[in-house]
Write a protein that holds these residues in place. Structure first.
Motif, short mmCIF file in Angstrom:
data_model
loop_
_atom_site.label_atom_id
_atom_site.label_comp_id
_atom_site.label_asym_id
_atom_site.label_seq_id
_atom_site.Cartn_x
_atom_site.Cartn_y
_atom_site.Cartn_z
N GLN A 1 6.43 -2.46 -3.83
CA GLN A 1 7.51 -3.49 -3.93
C GLN A 1 8.73 -3.02 -4.38
O GLN A 1 8.92 -2.29 -5.43
CB GLN A 1 6.92 -4.55 -5.04
CG GLN A 1 7.85 -5.77 -5.34
CD GLN A 1 7.26 -6.76 -6.33
OE1 GLN A 1 6.22 -6.70 -6.68
NE2 GLN A 1 7.95 -7.72 -6.55
N GLN B 1 2.76 -4.51 -8.13
CA GLN B 1 1.75 -4.77 -9.54
C GLN B 1 0.63 -5.37 -9.25
O GLN B 1 -0.51 -5.37 -9.84
CB GLN B 1 2.56 -5.33 -10.51
CG GLN B 1 2.70 -6.93 -10.48
CD GLN B 1 4.23 -7.14 -9.96
OE1 GLN B 1 4.88 -6.58 -9.42
NE2 GLN B 1 4.67 -8.17 -10.32
N ARG B 2 0.36 -6.14 -7.85
CA ARG B 2 -0.76 -6.62 -7.53
C ARG B 2 -1.03 -6.45 -5.91
O ARG B 2 -0.18 -6.65 -5.38
CB ARG B 2 -0.72 -8.03 -7.82
CG ARG B 2 -1.22 -8.46 -9.19
CD ARG B 2 -1.01 -9.66 -9.61
NE ARG B 2 -1.84 -10.90 -8.88
CZ ARG B 2 -2.32 -12.08 -9.45
NH1 ARG B 2 -1.66 -12.40 -10.64
NH2 ARG B 2 -2.84 -12.98 -8.66
N ASP C 1 -2.97 -8.34 -4.21
CA ASP C 1 -2.96 -9.49 -3.41
C ASP C 1 -1.41 -10.15 -3.38
O ASP C 1 -1.30 -11.13 -2.35
CB ASP C 1 -3.73 -10.38 -4.17
CG ASP C 1 -3.38 -10.99 -5.37
OD1 ASP C 1 -2.82 -10.11 -6.28
OD2 ASP C 1 -3.63 -12.08 -5.85
N LEU C 2 -0.56 -9.46 -3.90
CA LEU C 2 0.76 -10.11 -3.95
C LEU C 2 1.79 -8.97 -3.16
O LEU C 2 2.97 -9.41 -3.02
CB LEU C 2 1.44 -10.35 -5.22
CG LEU C 2 0.60 -11.66 -5.99
CD1 LEU C 2 1.38 -11.63 -7.40
CD2 LEU C 2 0.66 -12.86 -5.16
N ILE D 1 -5.94 -4.95 -8.67
CA ILE D 1 -6.61 -5.58 -7.67
C ILE D 1 -7.89 -6.43 -8.06
O ILE D 1 -8.47 -5.92 -8.97
CB ILE D 1 -7.15 -4.51 -6.38
CG1 ILE D 1 -7.74 -5.03 -5.39
CG2 ILE D 1 -7.87 -3.37 -7.54
CD1 ILE D 1 -7.87 -3.92 -4.31
N GLU D 2 -8.23 -7.31 -7.35
CA GLU D 2 -9.31 -8.37 -7.81
C GLU D 2 -10.43 -7.57 -7.28
O GLU D 2 -10.65 -6.71 -6.33
CB GLU D 2 -9.11 -9.51 -6.89
CG GLU D 2 -8.58 -10.66 -7.70
CD GLU D 2 -8.88 -12.11 -7.12
OE1 GLU D 2 -9.67 -12.53 -7.33
OE2 GLU D 2 -7.94 -12.22 -6.20
N ASP E 1 -6.41 2.50 -8.56
CA ASP E 1 -5.81 0.99 -8.94
C ASP E 1 -5.24 1.18 -10.22
O ASP E 1 -5.30 2.22 -10.98
CB ASP E 1 -6.64 0.08 -8.95
CG ASP E 1 -8.15 0.22 -9.69
OD1 ASP E 1 -8.23 1.18 -10.22
OD2 ASP E 1 -8.63 -0.82 -9.59
N TYR E 2 -4.34 0.20 -10.59
CA TYR E 2 -3.63 0.17 -11.88
C TYR E 2 -2.70 0.90 -12.09
O TYR E 2 -2.48 1.60 -13.10
CB TYR E 2 -4.84 -0.08 -13.19
CG TYR E 2 -5.52 -1.28 -12.93
CD1 TYR E 2 -5.16 -2.69 -13.32
CD2 TYR E 2 -6.77 -1.42 -12.42
CE1 TYR E 2 -5.71 -3.65 -13.55
CE2 TYR E 2 -7.51 -2.58 -12.38
CZ TYR E 2 -7.02 -3.68 -12.89
OH TYR E 2 -7.81 -4.79 -12.77
N ILE F 1 0.91 2.30 -12.47
CA ILE F 1 2.40 1.54 -12.63
C ILE F 1 3.36 2.90 -12.49
O ILE F 1 3.22 3.94 -12.97
CB ILE F 1 2.44 1.17 -14.04
CG1 ILE F 1 1.69 0.14 -14.21
CG2 ILE F 1 3.93 0.86 -14.49
CD1 ILE F 1 1.65 -0.60 -15.64
#
Lengths: 468, 116
Positions: B8, B14-15, B17-18, B66-67, B83-84, B86
């Protein structure tokens, strides 16, 4: 990543303050970086405070808020208006958690520029699970209010739920008296029994007596069978008498005897019926004034007025208009299966400046109208009901307040042509047309022009509303 | 080895799915071969992103939150997920190539203005 000082003027440590909030919370600075978090936020996001401080909040929260380029944070900082909306976050266990976000601006002085944001994340997964499991989505107990006046009401509600004394709820039309009554009932020991609501102003006196106390077969023409009555139906539960100020005097005597003796005679009956019922009454009138005029019995007034709740009108509930607009937008979007819409700055300004004489009922109707009428994702000024413009006041200036709350001792006066009890858009439209026709001295062309309608459209609407 | 970083702007999205952008880099023995390319999707979609990962033969996904179901899918397809994360995706990529990137890392943020 430099650390911000954690104290605010008055030497209050933000983390002490946040520790008192029963939801995951954080304070952000002007750049939307995290300044302080509480332990619940640490648990929810999986980041310890030492790691989170100084980091842009969205990185830590991982929310799905419509917050591209931090515009939501910026809006709160610029406007100073709180924002509340439902969404979700991804927690550290890779689970999607439904959350209600509330963002409030933090200022050092009243009316000064915001210097930070308080973010509260309420985990609503339980609420959503419950809503899905009930047919009506628990709509009836949805009471929203973040203003000081409503918080005061919420504070006394649990106390009232734990007693069995009669309650008198006062407040203008549309302030949610019914919902408060039902919430008190549900949270009381009587909650698993019936909550029976009856409008004392909706029925003629003879019928009201029969409805409340029941009748025996043959008591009057048409009484072809025994009827138990609302008091009997509410046995062990709560009876909610709305518009108690409209109850005829003879019935007031009978109600008083029920409150005193917990027993009554059915219409035409010869045996005493015993009931165990809690009475909650509500009115938009000033009962004190009615007592002075002899229209309401003083002894009944004192009997009902053991506990009292006054619901403030919406115009006195600072910040709640914005919360409610957001809430109903989301709610109607979900019900209609539409994408969630937002209000443009201009529309919002008008909506926030409006005085809402019909209170929450009116606000809800306005949002419903907008969601139905507007096909775009941004609800603009022209998508708002036209009657708002008819009574529009200067930008940033509040509309003149309607009369003071009735409980304070005055008769209700709905401003002419604005929605009142039980009114909907159809009623409002009818009033607007009548007003315009009156102003135009019956000249339909002029009235149509005034309303911004074509003459044939006005004629069609008049036919629909039985005005022609 | 191909690496996909959800993006982004300059940052790791940050996600997962987004994320509507992804940066794909190719590396050989810890050295980048060619310039990473950015792919912009017409809308965020975790399904489309997962398909892209498969079609591009990605070996490592570097992302934010992430889910579990998307994470499990990628694991099942033998794709490593870090994942996770930043921070800026360029810094994350550098760290990964040095073998120093771990799930949950908060990278030093080089820009003063952190607004996305």
């Amino acid at each position: 990543m430099s650390r911000k000082p954690l104290a605010v003027p008055g030497e209050v440590f933000l983390e002490d303050l946040l520790a008192g909030i029963p939801h995951a919370s954080a304070v952000l600075d002007e750049g939307a970086r995290i300044v302080a978090v509480n332990p619940l936020l640490e648990v929810l996001t999986g980041y310890r405070r030492d790691s989170a401080i100084g980091v842009y909040a969205e990185f830590i929260l991982r929310s799905n808020l419509p917050n591209g380029r931090g515009q939501l944070f910026q809006r709160v900082l610029d406007s100073g208006e709180p924002v509340s909306m439902d969404g979700d976050i991804i927690d550290r266990s890779r689970m999607r958690v439904p959350v209600r976000f509330t963002l409030s601006a933090l200022r050092l002085r009243r009316n000064s520029q915001a210097v930070g944001i308080l973010v509260v994340l309420e985990d609503i997964s339980q609420l959503q699970a419950k809503a899905k499991s009930t047919l009506f989505g628990d709509w009836t107990t949805d009471i929203i209010g973040h203003s000081k006046k409503m918080q005061d009401v919420f504070n006394v509600m649990p106390l009232m739920a734990h007693t069995d004394a009669s309650i008198l709820i006062t407040g203008e039309t549309g302030t949610g008296k019914d919902k408060i009554a039902e919430a008190i009932h549900r949270n009381s020991a009587r909650g698993k029994f019936q909550f029976v609501k009856i409008n004392c102003g909706a029925l003629p006196p003879e019928l009201l007596e029969s409805e409340l106390f029941g009748h025996v077969k043959g008591a009057f023409t048409g009484a072809v069978r025994d009827k138990p009555g609302m008091f009997k139906l509410a046995d062990k539960g709560t009876i909610f008498l709305t518009e108690i100020g409209d109850m005829p005097l003879p019935l007031q005597v009978k109600l008083l005897s029920v409150l005193d003796d917990r027993s009554y005679f059915r219409v035409g009956g010869e045996t005493k019926e015993r009931v165990d019922v809690r009475v909650i009454a509500a009115t938009h009138r000033s009962l004190r004034e009615q007592v002075d005029r002899g229209a309401f019995r003083e002894d009944l007034f004192y009997r009902l007025n053991v506990l009292q709740i006054h619901l403030p009108p919406l115009r006195e509930r600072d910040g709640d208009i914005r919360f409610l607009l957001d809430h109903f937008l989301g709610d109607y979007a979900e019900r209609l299966g539409k994408e969630r819409q937002t209000f443009s700055a201009e529309a919002l300004e008008l909506l926030l400046a409006y005085s809402y004489p019909g209170n929450i009922r009116e606000l809800r109707n306005i949002v419903e109208y907008c969601v139905n009428v507007c096909g775009k994702s941004l609800i603009d000024r022209e998508d708002l009901p036209r009657y708002l413009f008819a009574r529009e006041v200067g930008v940033g200036q509040r509309a003149p307040a309607p009369p003071a709350p009735l409980a304070a001792g005055r008769e209700p006066r709905e401003p002419k042509g604005e929605p009142g009890e039980g009114e909907n858009w159809r009623t409002v439209e009818r009033e607007m047309i009548l007003d315009a026709l009156r102003d135009a001295r019956g000249n339909r062309s002029k009235a149509a022009q005034q309303l911004g309608l074509g003459r044939s459209t006005l004629w069609r609407k008049m036919r629909q509303l039985n005005l022609a | 080895m191909k690496i996909l970083l959800t993006a982004q702007g300059d940052y790791i999205a940050q996600r997962f799915d987004l994320a509507a952008e992804a940066v794909i880099a190719t590396a050989d023995n810890g050295v980048l071969s060619g310039r990473p390319r950015t792919i912009i999707m017409d809308r965020p979609s975790p399904e489309n992103l997962s398909n892209m990962v498969m079609e591009e033969n990605i070996a490592v996904v570097i992302c934010g939150g992430i889910e579990e179901r998307h994470y499990q899918f990628l694991q099942w397809k033998k794709i490593r997920v870090i994942d996770y994360i930043i921070g800026e995706h360029s810094v994350a990529l550098e760290r990964f190539l040095r073998g120093e990137l771990h799930p949950g890392d908060i990278l030093p943020l080089s820009r003063a203005n952190l607004s996305l």
